[in-house]
Scaffold this active site. Structure first.
Site, short mmCIF file in Angstrom:
data_model
loop_
_atom_site.label_atom_id
_atom_site.label_comp_id
_atom_site.label_asym_id
_atom_site.label_seq_id
_atom_site.Cartn_x
_atom_site.Cartn_y
_atom_site.Cartn_z
N SER A 1 -3.45 -30.95 -18.83
CA SER A 1 -3.95 -31.21 -17.42
C SER A 1 -3.77 -32.61 -17.41
CB SER A 1 -5.35 -30.76 -17.27
OG SER A 1 -5.91 -31.27 -16.11
N GLU A 2 -3.29 -32.99 -16.30
CA GLU A 2 -3.04 -34.57 -16.05
C GLU A 2 -4.19 -35.65 -16.12
OE1 GLU A 2 -2.20 -35.32 -11.38
OE2 GLU A 2 -1.76 -33.32 -11.99
N ASN A 3 -5.38 -34.90 -15.97
CA ASN A 3 -6.43 -35.77 -16.33
C ASN A 3 -7.05 -36.05 -17.78
OD1 ASN A 3 -7.35 -33.05 -16.27
ND2 ASN A 3 -9.60 -33.79 -16.05
N SER B 1 -2.26 -39.79 -20.89
CA SER B 1 -1.70 -38.68 -20.26
C SER B 1 -0.46 -38.65 -19.47
CB SER B 1 -2.92 -37.81 -19.02
OG SER B 1 -2.34 -36.84 -18.64
#
Length: 190
Positions: free
Chosen positions: A16-18, A58
């Site tokens: 997840s990009e976070n 990330s």
């Protein structure tokens, strides 16, 4: 929601990009951890071996080409694979998010979307009219009625949803659409 449909015997790691690596399926009601969120601010689970890290790390993974596949939504996609998924002119937005990084950093771009807008207008168009996220970046389009690949010679209709005809898909698609010789019905889960 992709994590909810991956069979346990498949070895897939979701990023997840976070800053979450090893995202699992959505938690059952009552088991939510309000501090464990994906990039859409939805509660998720973390699989064994998963990890957390800051957004700089990330996006280093994304920009460094370490993501095999990204799955995104779309407002428009053009027959040549151009993608528009972050802004509608005149509407207030909070920002473009990480989609621009994901479409250039991932090895494959898959779109999941409704085939037509709420007003019934095609979302698979000859040319995008909305601001672009990326040019020629899309590999696969999965809609509620069709599975389409983006080929060098254009869009190829490969599968259709149960109860949907190829003519219906073609009528709801503005961009030219070729039909695969082995066109088949999509496998649909409940």
């Amino acid at each position: 929601m992709v994590s909810n449909y991956i069979p346990e015997e498949y070895d897939v790691t979701i990023h997840s990009e976070n800053g979450v690596l090893g995202v699992g399926p959505f938690p059952y009601e009552g088991d939510e951890d309000p501090d464990l969120l994906n990039a859409s601010k939805e509660t998720v689970t973390l699989l064994q071996g998963g990890s957390y890290f800051d957004s700089a790390m990330s996006f280093s993974m994304v920009r460094g080409g370490h993501i095999d596949v990204t799955i995104l939504g779309a407002m428009e996609v053009a027959g040549n694979g151009d993608l528009a998924n972050w802004a509608i002119p005149g509407r207030m937005i909070s920002g473009m998010g990480g989609a621009m990084d994901l479409v250039v950093g991932a090895q494959k771009v898959i779109l999941t979307m409704e085939h037509v807008s709420k007003r019934g207008a095609p979302k698979i168009v000859k040319a995008c009219t909305l601001p672009l996220t990326g040019k020629g970046v899309v590999d696969v389009i999965i809609t509620d009625i069709a599975f389409i690949t983006v080929e060098p010679e254009g869009l190829m209709l490969r599968e259709i949803a149960p109860g949907v005809s190829k003519n219906e898909v073609m009528e709801k698609t503005e961009a030219p659409l070729q039909v695969a010789s082995d066109l088949r019905e999509m496998f649909v889960t409940a």
